[in-house]
Design a protein around this motif. Sequence first.
Motif, PDB file in Angstrom:
ATOM      1  N   SER A 170       0.804  -1.221   0.000  1.00 17.92           N
ATOM      2  CA  SER A 170       0.000   0.000   0.000  1.00 17.92           C
ATOM      3  C   SER A 170       0.837   1.272   0.000  1.00 17.92           C
ATOM      4  O   SER A 170       0.327   2.348  -0.334  1.00 17.92           O
ATOM      5  CB  SER A 170      -0.938   0.019   1.217  1.00 17.92           C
ATOM      6  N   ASP A 171       2.094   1.162   0.350  1.00 13.38           N
ATOM      7  CA  ASP A 171       2.954   2.337   0.428  1.00 13.38           C
ATOM      8  C   ASP A 171       3.373   2.780  -0.976  1.00 13.38           C
ATOM      9  O   ASP A 171       3.829   1.959  -1.773  1.00 13.38           O
ATOM     10  CB  ASP A 171       4.199   2.015   1.263  1.00 13.38           C
ATOM     11  N   PRO A 172       3.236   4.064  -1.316  1.00 12.02           N
ATOM     12  CA  PRO A 172       3.597   4.514  -2.670  1.00 12.02           C
ATOM     13  C   PRO A 172       5.063   4.326  -3.008  1.00 12.02           C
ATOM     14  O   PRO A 172       5.421   4.231  -4.187  1.00 12.02           O
ATOM     15  CB  PRO A 172       3.211   6.000  -2.666  1.00 12.02           C
ATOM     16  N   ASP A 173       5.921   4.261  -1.989  1.00 12.08           N
ATOM     17  CA  ASP A 173       7.343   4.037  -2.226  1.00 12.08           C
ATOM     18  C   ASP A 173       7.752   2.583  -2.011  1.00 12.08           C
ATOM     19  O   ASP A 173       8.947   2.257  -2.063  1.00 12.08           O
ATOM     20  CB  ASP A 173       8.184   4.942  -1.320  1.00 12.08           C
ATOM     21  N   GLY A 174       6.795   1.708  -1.749  1.00  7.55           N
ATOM     22  CA  GLY A 174       7.106   0.300  -1.579  1.00  7.55           C
ATOM     23  C   GLY A 174       7.954  -0.006  -0.369  1.00  7.55           C
ATOM     24  O   GLY A 174       8.736  -0.958  -0.372  1.00  7.55           O
ATOM     25  N   ARG A 175       7.775   0.749   0.716  1.00  7.07           N
ATOM     26  CA  ARG A 175       8.569   0.560   1.934  1.00  7.07           C
ATOM     27  C   ARG A 175       7.740  -0.178   2.981  1.00  7.07           C
ATOM     28  O   ARG A 175       6.519  -0.052   3.034  1.00  7.07           O
ATOM     29  CB  ARG A 175       9.046   1.895   2.493  1.00  7.07           C
ATOM     30  N   TRP A 176       8.421  -0.954   3.832  1.00  8.30           N
ATOM     31  CA  TRP A 176       7.696  -1.735   4.834  1.00  8.30           C
ATOM     32  C   TRP A 176       7.652  -1.084   6.205  1.00  8.30           C
ATOM     33  O   TRP A 176       7.009  -1.588   7.122  1.00  8.30           O
ATOM     34  CB  TRP A 176       8.253  -3.146   4.954  1.00  8.30           C
ATOM     35  N   GLY A 177       8.345   0.051   6.370  1.00  5.98           N
ATOM     36  CA  GLY A 177       8.303   0.731   7.663  1.00  5.98           C
ATOM     37  C   GLY A 177       9.394   1.761   7.789  1.00  5.98           C
ATOM     38  O   GLY A 177      10.223   1.939   6.885  1.00  5.98           O
ATOM     39  N   ASP A 178       9.422   2.438   8.927  1.00 10.15           N
ATOM     40  CA  ASP A 178      10.394   3.501   9.139  1.00 10.15           C
ATOM     41  C   ASP A 178      11.821   2.979   9.211  1.00 10.15           C
ATOM     42  O   ASP A 178      12.768   3.739   8.971  1.00 10.15           O
ATOM     43  CB  ASP A 178      10.058   4.251  10.432  1.00 10.15           C
ATOM     44  N   ARG A 179      11.995   1.718   9.560  1.00  9.02           N
ATOM     45  CA  ARG A 179      13.342   1.143   9.655  1.00  9.02           C
ATOM     46  C   ARG A 179      13.808   0.515   8.341  1.00  9.02           C
ATOM     47  O   ARG A 179      14.906  -0.018   8.271  1.00  9.02           O
ATOM     48  CB  ARG A 179      13.374   0.085  10.766  1.00  9.02           C
ATOM     49  N   ASP A 180      12.989   0.591   7.323  1.00 10.31           N
ATOM     50  CA  ASP A 180      13.347   0.042   6.014  1.00 10.31           C
ATOM     51  C   ASP A 180      14.543   0.820   5.459  1.00 10.31           C
ATOM     52  O   ASP A 180      14.473   2.044   5.304  1.00 10.31           O
ATOM     53  CB  ASP A 180      12.154   0.166   5.071  1.00 10.31           C
ATOM     54  N   PRO A 181      15.656   0.150   5.159  1.00  7.12           N
ATOM     55  CA  PRO A 181      16.845   0.870   4.692  1.00  7.12           C
ATOM     56  C   PRO A 181      16.761   1.331   3.236  1.00  7.12           C
ATOM     57  O   PRO A 181      17.607   2.110   2.800  1.00  7.12           O
ATOM     58  CB  PRO A 181      17.967  -0.171   4.865  1.00  7.12           C
ATOM     59  N   THR A 182      15.772   0.862   2.501  1.00  6.42           N
ATOM     60  CA  THR A 182      15.641   1.242   1.096  1.00  6.42           C
ATOM     61  C   THR A 182      14.615   2.369   0.964  1.00  6.42           C
ATOM     62  O   THR A 182      13.447   2.186   1.327  1.00  6.42           O
ATOM     63  CB  THR A 182      15.195   0.034   0.253  1.00  6.42           C
ATOM     64  N   PRO A 183      15.009   3.535   0.461  1.00  4.62           N
ATOM     65  CA  PRO A 183      14.088   4.678   0.395  1.00  4.62           C
ATOM     66  C   PRO A 183      12.867   4.460  -0.484  1.00  4.62           C
ATOM     67  O   PRO A 183      11.801   4.986  -0.210  1.00  4.62           O
ATOM     68  CB  PRO A 183      14.965   5.806  -0.161  1.00  4.62           C
ATOM     69  N   ARG A 184      13.024   3.686  -1.562  1.00  3.22           N
ATOM     70  CA  ARG A 184      11.869   3.409  -2.416  1.00  3.22           C
ATOM     71  C   ARG A 184      12.124   2.153  -3.240  1.00  3.22           C
ATOM     72  O   ARG A 184      13.267   1.774  -3.505  1.00  3.22           O
ATOM     73  CB  ARG A 184      11.551   4.592  -3.342  1.00  3.22           C
ATOM     74  N   ARG A 185      11.017   1.517  -3.637  1.00  7.04           N
ATOM     75  CA  ARG A 185      11.060   0.378  -4.554  1.00  7.04           C
ATOM     76  C   ARG A 185      10.019   0.607  -5.645  1.00  7.04           C
ATOM     77  O   ARG A 185       9.160   1.482  -5.532  1.00  7.04           O
ATOM     78  CB  ARG A 185      10.765  -0.933  -3.814  1.00  7.04           C
ATOM     79  N   PHE A 186      10.100  -0.196  -6.689  1.00  6.52           N
ATOM     80  CA  PHE A 186       9.225  -0.013  -7.832  1.00  6.52           C
ATOM     81  C   PHE A 186       8.556  -1.325  -8.215  1.00  6.52           C
ATOM     82  O   PHE A 186       9.176  -2.386  -8.139  1.00  6.52           O
ATOM     83  CB  PHE A 186      10.023   0.479  -9.047  1.00  6.52           C
ATOM     84  N   SER A 187       7.307  -1.249  -8.659  1.00  2.59           N
ATOM     85  CA  SER A 187       6.715  -2.381  -9.370  1.00  2.59           C
ATOM     86  C   SER A 187       7.153  -2.287 -10.831  1.00  2.59           C
ATOM     87  O   SER A 187       7.676  -1.246 -11.273  1.00  2.59           O
ATOM     88  CB  SER A 187       5.181  -2.314  -9.287  1.00  2.59           C
ATOM     89  N   ARG A 188       6.942  -3.348 -11.582  1.00  3.46           N
ATOM     90  CA  ARG A 188       7.318  -3.312 -13.004  1.00  3.46           C
ATOM     91  C   ARG A 188       6.565  -2.189 -13.719  1.00  3.46           C
ATOM     92  O   ARG A 188       7.155  -1.435 -14.498  1.00  3.46           O
ATOM     93  CB  ARG A 188       7.033  -4.657 -13.666  1.00  3.46           C
ATOM     94  N   ASP A 189       5.274  -2.072 -13.460  1.00  5.01           N
ATOM     95  CA  ASP A 189       4.485  -1.041 -14.142  1.00  5.01           C
ATOM     96  C   ASP A 189       4.984   0.358 -13.792  1.00  5.01           C
ATOM     97  O   ASP A 189       5.076   1.233 -14.659  1.00  5.01           O
ATOM     98  CB  ASP A 189       3.010  -1.178 -13.776  1.00  5.01           C
ATOM     99  N   ALA A 190       5.284   0.576 -12.511  1.00  9.74           N
ATOM    100  CA  ALA A 190       5.740   1.901 -12.087  1.00  9.74           C
ATOM    101  C   ALA A 190       7.087   2.242 -12.713  1.00  9.74           C
ATOM    102  O   ALA A 190       7.324   3.384 -13.142  1.00  9.74           O
ATOM    103  CB  ALA A 190       5.829   1.963 -10.561  1.00  9.74           C
ATOM    104  N   LEU A 191       7.983   1.256 -12.786  1.00  6.78           N
ATOM    105  CA  LEU A 191       9.322   1.506 -13.327  1.00  6.78           C
ATOM    106  C   LEU A 191       9.261   1.781 -14.824  1.00  6.78           C
ATOM    107  O   LEU A 191       9.906   2.716 -15.323  1.00  6.78           O
ATOM    108  CB  LEU A 191      10.226   0.316 -13.032  1.00  6.78           C
ATOM    109  N   THR A 192       8.503   0.993 -15.553  1.00  5.48           N
ATOM    110  CA  THR A 192       8.409   1.214 -17.001  1.00  5.48           C
ATOM    111  C   THR A 192       7.681   2.522 -17.305  1.00  5.48           C
ATOM    112  O   THR A 192       8.028   3.215 -18.270  1.00  5.48           O
ATOM    113  CB  THR A 192       7.713   0.028 -17.697  1.00  5.48           C
ATOM    114  N   ALA A 193       6.691   2.882 -16.487  1.00  9.87           N
ATOM    115  CA  ALA A 193       6.006   4.155 -16.694  1.00  9.87           C
ATOM    116  C   ALA A 193       6.951   5.328 -16.454  1.00  9.87           C
ATOM    117  O   ALA A 193       6.918   6.333 -17.185  1.00  9.87           O
ATOM    118  CB  ALA A 193       4.797   4.259 -15.765  1.00  9.87           C
TER     119      ALA A 193
END
Length: 239
Positions: A156-179
């Motif tokens: 549900s997170d727009p940046d694909g993060r699992w919480g405040d301790r998530d070390p990755t600032p953002r992730r992408f779905s295939r659709d989001a990345l290609t768009a």
Amino acid sequence: MRDATRQAVVWEALRAVLSERAAATGRESLDIVDAGGGTGGFAVPLAKLGHVVTVVDPTPDSLAALERRAAETGVGVKGLQGDAADLGDLIAPGSADLVLCHSVLEYVEDPAGALGAVAGVLRPGGVVSVLAANSVAAAVHRSLAGHFDEARRVLSDPDGRWGDRDPTPRRFSRDALTALLGRAGFTVGDVHGVRIFADLVPGMLAEGDPDGLIALEKEAAAHPVLRDIATLLHVLAHR
């Protein structure tokens, strides 16, 4: 194992790109920029193949390690300090045949701006190779670890993060990345999944048959369903 699997799948795709661009340009030696190339894991082997490679990276220590690695290999690689967004200030416009943008878009302040800078340094017909973290895979991995709330948050997170301790600032779905690539003016080509099974099977099994696992990863990389659960998404796009 993870690095070997990642490199096997990505290198297979890059070899096809290198062959295609060499045929299209009539030049065996291509001009390549590795944005965020760090210590030269891709840059040095590309230089060893005879290509002219420039690494742009924000970390002085990484550039120093790149210089040592290139010297030990007996090749020349140019290192420039800067971020992906700085490419337009560091690289001549329209001068690159291929730009690597691996594990960069997750961390830059403005992914769209970074891709715009990449587009600016590519020649017409040039290719960008993007490797980025997959939000769908993060949800799978958090659930397998028993963190079901975090897995749900990833989805549900727009940046694909699992919480405040998530070390990755953002992730992408295939659709989001290609768009994102499309909005930057790229024509998206092949999309591959990287580390589809390598991060799911127990380490003991992976170590028992590494060649078999790499062969499986290569076979599954372009599968229309399996690629979407890969830890990393690899996209090739033309300017």
